[in-house]
Structure formats: C-alpha cells, structure tokens
Design an enzyme around this catalytic site. Sequence first.
Site, PDB file in Angstrom:
ATOM      1  CG  LEU A  33      -1.811  -1.245   1.374  1.00  0.00           C
ATOM      2  CD1 LEU A  33      -2.719  -1.095   2.585  1.00  0.00           C
ATOM      3  CD2 LEU A  33      -2.627  -1.516   0.117  1.00  0.00           C
ATOM      4  CD  GLU A  35      -1.163   9.581   1.244  1.00  0.00           C
ATOM      5  OE1 GLU A  35      -2.279  10.111   1.444  1.00  0.00           O
ATOM      6  OE2 GLU A  35      -0.504   9.041   2.157  1.00  0.00           O
ATOM      7  N   GLY A  36      -1.723   6.495  -2.430  1.00  0.00           N
ATOM      8  CA  GLY A  36      -2.929   6.375  -3.239  1.00  0.00           C
ATOM      9  C   GLY A  36      -3.962   5.487  -2.561  1.00  0.00           C
ATOM     10  CG  HIS A  37      -3.214   1.338  -2.104  1.00  0.00           C
ATOM     11  ND1 HIS A  37      -1.887   1.230  -2.423  1.00  0.00           N
ATOM     12  CD2 HIS A  37      -3.880   0.600  -3.023  1.00  0.00           C
ATOM     13  CE1 HIS A  37      -1.745   0.452  -3.486  1.00  0.00           C
ATOM     14  NE2 HIS A  37      -2.936   0.063  -3.871  1.00  0.00           N
ATOM     15  CE  LYS A 148      -1.746   4.288 -10.286  1.00  0.00           C
ATOM     16  NZ  LYS A 148      -1.431   3.140 -11.176  1.00  0.00           N
ATOM     17  CE  LYS A 183       2.628   9.208  -3.167  1.00  0.00           C
ATOM     18  NZ  LYS A 183       3.681   8.976  -2.180  1.00  0.00           N
ATOM     19  CB  SER A 184       2.267   3.008  -9.547  1.00  0.00           C
ATOM     20  OG  SER A 184       2.253   1.660  -9.973  1.00  0.00           O
TER      21      SER A 184
END
Length: 279
Positions: A33, A35-37, A148, A183-184
């Site tokens: 995980l 910051e996107g999550h 995304k 983020k990825s």
Amino acid sequence: MQVTKTVEETRKQIKQWKKEGKTIGLVPTMGFLHEGHASLIRKCREQNDIVVVSDFVNPTQFGPNEDLEAYPRDFERDSKLCESLGADLIFAPSPEDMYHDPHAFVSIDTLSETLCGKTRPIHFKGVCTVVTKLFHIVAPDRAYFGEKDAQQLAIIRKMVKDLNFDIEIVGCPIVREEDGLAKSSRNTYLNDKERQAALCLSRAVKTGKEVIYIGADAKEVLNPMKAIIEAEPLARIDYVMMVDALTMQPIEKADRDVLVAMAVYIGKTRLIDNFSYGV
C-alpha cells in the site's frame, strides 16, 4: 483491527456487523500500500461505519509473462498503515481459498478490448472475477477505486450496473508524488534514472490538459503528448489514446466526456496515467 485469512471467517464477521446495522465500505487492493491506497481508505473511513481492506495479489489478472512473482509484497507494512488509518478489518486470503474452479470467470468484454485490455487481454477478466468475489464475500455498501486505473473503474461501474449489485462505486482522484509521478506499487521497480525518466508521463498529462478544448481533434491533443514521451530515451509507448469516457472506444474529437489515457514502458516497467475532460 482484525485480520482474516479465510472467506468463512470474513463472512462471519461481516454478518455480525450487518446485524448491528453498520454500513460497510470495501477498499480492494493488491497490497504494498502507498498514499494512493491511503486516500481510498480515508474516504472509506469518512463514509462508512466499518472499513474493510482486501490485501490480495490476484493471480488471474496477470498474464504468463507478467510480474506476478515479482509483484511487491509487505503485509506487515500494509497492516500498520491500515491500522493507523482506522481500518477495521484486513481480508488477506490465499489464492486457494479464493479460487476453486479455474474456468469460473466474470468478464465485461465491450469495455475491455481497448487501452490496457489490448495489451493485457486476460487482465480485466481477472479483475472483474476477483472484485465480484470480494463483493459477494464482504457485501459492502460502498467500494472504493482509484481514478488512476480509469479503465478498470469504468469496467467495475458497468459490471455493477449490468449484474445488479446493490453497491455504490466511489472513484477517488489520482494521488501523485511531489514531482508529479502518479503513485503506483510498480514505481518501486524503477532505478534512479528510470524514476527520473518516468516523469515524462506526468509532463505529457500536463500538456494534454493544456491543449485540449471542446471539439479538439484527437491528434491535436495526443501528438504533443507523444512527442514528450518519445523524447525520453528510456520510454517506450504502449498506447496514448483518447477514448469515450463511457465506452472506452477511440474517438476523433473531444466532443463528449473523454478519457485521455496512456501506458508507457520505462525500461521493463509498465506505468499508466490519464486525465479526464468533460464537455
């Protein structure tokens, strides 16, 4: 915060919460995980009594030559992040518990044929199948997905409508690094030079947003974006396309709600990015 490993124990807890009249939100993830999550979990926390995060690297959405075995995993780190964000339960099943019949799949073919679906022909069939399973196991009132993965979000929304799921699908904005890179989990594959090269994606998105206008020809938007990516020696374009935001089919003009999306290889790592434009 609870951690469940099986469908049975997860359903047992969910049924108890349902009996208590609590609303349940689900954040489906493949772990590792970032910051996107975290933004999805925060939104879920705001809107529901109970937050469930699934942490499962789904094998059915990886092709034969893709990165299933190499996909980053760190369950301890994921657990700490989920707990810090107020999640109530992490569901972390095994593939054996999730899949009994290798031929039982859910597929939304019409939206899966373009963009990432062309390069990764089994990917969205695997996504739809695992998400359907999670919806049946967790029975959420709402489920949260990042913008995304715009094609995935469109497919999930259509699947929910077509299969009559009584679930609200909530899309959440792309979260970016300070320098613009989306983020990825796959960003961890990039070495320093590749990480710098990957910024060509966000620069292309920025340019696309600047040049698009109502009625613009696709080439007017896509050509400047492609030029930015092609100028980067470590980048190789999979696709840069303008599609109808609902059907995911290519269009010639920005005369409706559109999605401008790209997939680009930086070295061996395939990254995606996009932006939406509404008339």
